[in-house]
Design a protein around this motif. Structure first.
Motif, PDB file in Angstrom:
ATOM      1  N   UNK A   1     -13.129   3.828  -1.719  1.00 48.69           N
ATOM      2  CA  UNK A   1     -13.130   2.511  -1.090  1.00 48.69           C
ATOM      3  C   UNK A   1     -13.061   1.435  -2.162  1.00 48.69           C
ATOM      4  N   UNK A   2     -12.356   0.358  -1.824  1.00 45.87           N
ATOM      5  CA  UNK A   2     -12.256  -0.765  -2.762  1.00 45.87           C
ATOM      6  C   UNK A   2     -13.600  -1.457  -2.847  1.00 45.87           C
ATOM      7  N   UNK A   3     -13.950  -1.961  -3.993  1.00 49.21           N
ATOM      8  CA  UNK A   3     -15.219  -2.688  -4.139  1.00 49.21           C
ATOM      9  C   UNK A   3     -15.295  -3.836  -3.154  1.00 49.21           C
ATOM     10  N   UNK A   4     -16.499  -4.190  -2.750  1.00 49.21           N
ATOM     11  CA  UNK A   4     -16.648  -5.324  -1.813  1.00 49.21           C
ATOM     12  C   UNK A   4     -16.034  -6.600  -2.395  1.00 49.21           C
ATOM     13  N   UNK A   5     -15.347  -7.379  -1.518  1.00 51.13           N
ATOM     14  CA  UNK A   5     -14.738  -8.630  -1.954  1.00 51.13           C
ATOM     15  C   UNK A   5     -13.344  -8.461  -2.508  1.00 51.13           C
ATOM     16  N   UNK A   6     -12.863  -7.215  -2.642  1.00 43.45           N
ATOM     17  CA  UNK A   6     -11.524  -6.966  -3.151  1.00 43.45           C
ATOM     18  C   UNK A   6     -10.703  -6.235  -2.093  1.00 43.45           C
ATOM     19  N   UNK A   7      -9.382  -6.420  -2.195  1.00 40.66           N
ATOM     20  CA  UNK A   7      -8.475  -5.789  -1.248  1.00 40.66           C
ATOM     21  C   UNK A   7      -7.631  -4.776  -1.989  1.00 40.66           C
ATOM     22  N   UNK A   8      -7.484  -3.657  -1.376  1.00 38.12           N
ATOM     23  CA  UNK A   8      -6.659  -2.628  -1.999  1.00 38.12           C
ATOM     24  C   UNK A   8      -5.215  -3.108  -2.056  1.00 38.12           C
ATOM     25  N   UNK A   9      -4.630  -3.247  -3.255  1.00 37.94           N
ATOM     26  CA  UNK A   9      -3.269  -3.784  -3.336  1.00 37.94           C
ATOM     27  C   UNK A   9      -2.239  -2.901  -2.684  1.00 37.94           C
ATOM     28  N   UNK A  10      -2.558  -1.624  -2.493  1.00 43.02           N
ATOM     29  CA  UNK A  10      -1.574  -0.732  -1.871  1.00 43.02           C
ATOM     30  C   UNK A  10      -1.473  -0.930  -0.373  1.00 43.02           C
ATOM     31  N   UNK A  11      -2.435  -1.632   0.212  1.00 40.52           N
ATOM     32  CA  UNK A  11      -2.413  -1.837   1.664  1.00 40.52           C
ATOM     33  C   UNK A  11      -1.985  -3.234   2.070  1.00 40.52           C
ATOM     34  N   UNK A  12      -1.742  -4.154   1.110  1.00 41.53           N
ATOM     35  CA  UNK A  12      -1.351  -5.539   1.434  1.00 41.53           C
ATOM     36  C   UNK A  12       0.158  -5.667   1.352  1.00 41.53           C
ATOM     37  N   UNK A  13       0.816  -6.105   2.421  1.00 43.19           N
ATOM     38  CA  UNK A  13       2.282  -6.260   2.359  1.00 43.19           C
ATOM     39  C   UNK A  13       2.662  -7.383   1.394  1.00 43.19           C
ATOM     40  N   UNK A  14       3.699  -7.141   0.660  1.00 47.04           N
ATOM     41  CA  UNK A  14       4.177  -8.144  -0.285  1.00 47.04           C
ATOM     42  C   UNK A  14       5.006  -9.189   0.445  1.00 47.04           C
ATOM     43  N   UNK A  15       4.687 -10.462   0.205  1.00 42.36           N
ATOM     44  CA  UNK A  15       5.395 -11.565   0.866  1.00 42.36           C
ATOM     45  C   UNK A  15       6.614 -11.930   0.030  1.00 42.36           C
ATOM     46  N   UNK A  16       7.753 -11.836   0.637  1.00 45.17           N
ATOM     47  CA  UNK A  16       8.999 -12.148  -0.049  1.00 45.17           C
ATOM     48  C   UNK A  16       9.506 -13.496   0.450  1.00 45.17           C
ATOM     49  N   UNK A  17       9.732 -14.464  -0.443  1.00 41.70           N
ATOM     50  CA  UNK A  17      10.248 -15.763   0.007  1.00 41.70           C
ATOM     51  C   UNK A  17      11.583 -15.609   0.722  1.00 41.70           C
ATOM     52  N   UNK A  18      11.737 -16.393   1.768  1.00 41.47           N
ATOM     53  CA  UNK A  18      12.977 -16.345   2.527  1.00 41.47           C
ATOM     54  C   UNK A  18      14.106 -16.961   1.715  1.00 41.47           C
ATOM     55  N   UNK A  19      15.197 -16.267   1.677  1.00 47.08           N
ATOM     56  CA  UNK A  19      16.350 -16.779   0.944  1.00 47.08           C
ATOM     57  C   UNK A  19      17.076 -17.823   1.777  1.00 47.08           C
ATOM     58  N   UNK A  20      17.299 -18.968   1.175  1.00 50.50           N
ATOM     59  CA  UNK A  20      17.969 -20.079   1.866  1.00 50.50           C
ATOM     60  C   UNK A  20      19.325 -20.333   1.213  1.00 50.50           C
ATOM     61  N   UNK A  21      20.128 -19.314   1.197  1.00 47.90           N
ATOM     62  CA  UNK A  21      21.430 -19.408   0.534  1.00 47.90           C
ATOM     63  C   UNK A  21      22.317 -20.471   1.180  1.00 47.90           C
ATOM     64  N   UNK A  22      22.313 -20.522   2.491  1.00 46.21           N
ATOM     65  CA  UNK A  22      23.163 -21.487   3.187  1.00 46.21           C
ATOM     66  C   UNK A  22      22.779 -22.925   2.887  1.00 46.21           C
ATOM     67  N   UNK A  23      21.466 -23.210   2.871  1.00 46.71           N
ATOM     68  CA  UNK A  23      21.018 -24.575   2.606  1.00 46.71           C
ATOM     69  C   UNK A  23      21.371 -25.010   1.187  1.00 46.71           C
TER      70      UNK A  23
END
Length: 286
Positions: free
Chosen positions: A11-33
């Motif tokens: 188990x991850x220590x209290x107050x920390x999140x297991x990085x393997x379970x957090x989805x990575x946020x990818x910035x939306x590509x605004x190629x058209x703009x």
């Protein structure tokens, strides 16, 4: 010795999140703009280059006449006319706005009729009527009206009456924006109608009045160019006198245009800071 039980996941220590379970946020590509923005900037750059490099604009002639005495004298008259018309127009508009909000039906009717009439007539028609006032009323109180009004006086009268009609609606809208509880509190303190208007209503109404009033000021500055038709030597008429003599129409019109742009830009900055001052303490202040 092998254990009969399965090992539990660490188990991850209290107050920390297991990085393997957090989805990575990818910035939306605004190629058209970004493509559209690049295309707009490219077209804008081409337009600016075409103006700067086009010899037909005669920028050297523009520079020669930009600060000449005739042009500066016309600019001074334009600024004086704009300031005077705005002061007189809003003074008359404030009176008409209070009449419009009065309980007296006669005062309301007169104010409404004034606004209706002068907003319906084009400003050029009004100026021409005043310019030909001698044909309508040759004498007033035994005084001949043909030479009574100079072109500058006609311009002041015509523009003031025109601006007052719009200023009436601007001031009326500002007064109506004030909370009625403020008026009731002022009445409970025994303040008269004039003191309520001057000390309570108008200071609060300025937050609503200033933005359209600033637009009217800029519109009046540009609208003064119409007085050139009655031979008032404002900025436009001054450059017209020059290009009628030199036949350099385009560069002289550019001189007037650049001065109008410069003055309206300064007025726009002043309007911005004035709006900020009256918007202090509100959500719109920035």
């Amino acid at each position: 010795m092998p254990s009969d039980t399965l090992a539990e996941p660490a188990l991850a220590p209290p107050g920390r999140t297991d990085p393997t379970t957090v989805p990575r946020i990818v910035p939306r590509r605004r190629t058209g703009q970004w493509t559209a923005a690049a295309a707009v900037l490219a077209l804008l750059a081409l337009a600016v280059l075409s103006v700067v490099r086009n010899d037909a604009f005669q920028w050297d002639v523009v520079a020669d006449y930009f600060l000449t005495t005739a042009v500066l004298r016309g600019l001074g008259l334009t600024l004086w006319l704009t300031g005077l018309v705005m002061v007189l127009g809003f003074a008359l508009g404030t009176v008409l706005a209070t009449m419009r909000l009065s309980a007296n039906p006669v005062l309301r009717g007169v104010s409404w009729g004034y606004v209706w009439l002068f907003r319906s007539m084009p400003i050029l028609v009004q100026l021409l009527f005043w310019f030909n006032i001698g044909a309508l009323y040759p004498t007033v109180l035994g005084i001949r009206t043909v030479h009574l009004l100079s072109p500058v006086a006609i311009a002041v009268i015509g523009l003031t009456l025109h601006e007052a009609a719009y200023a009436t609606e601007v001031v009326r809208g500002g007064i109506l924006s004030v909370d009625k509880g403020q008026l009731e509190a002022a009445q409970s303190l025994g303040l008269g109608a004039w003191r309520r208007l001057r000390r309570i209503v108008l200071p609060q109404a300025m937050r609503t009045i200033v933005p359209p009033a600033g637009n009217m000021l800029i519109g009046t500055l540009k609208g003064t160019s119409i007085v050139s038709v009655i031979a008032v030597q404002d900025l436009l008429y001054s450059v017209q006198l020059v290009y009628h003599r030199t036949y350099q129409v385009i560069p002289l019109l550019l001189v007037a245009t650049l001065w109008y742009i410069a003055v309206t830009s300064v007025l726009g900055v002043g309007q911005h800071y004035l709006e900020r001052r009256y918007a202090r303490g509100t959500a719109g202040a920035r």
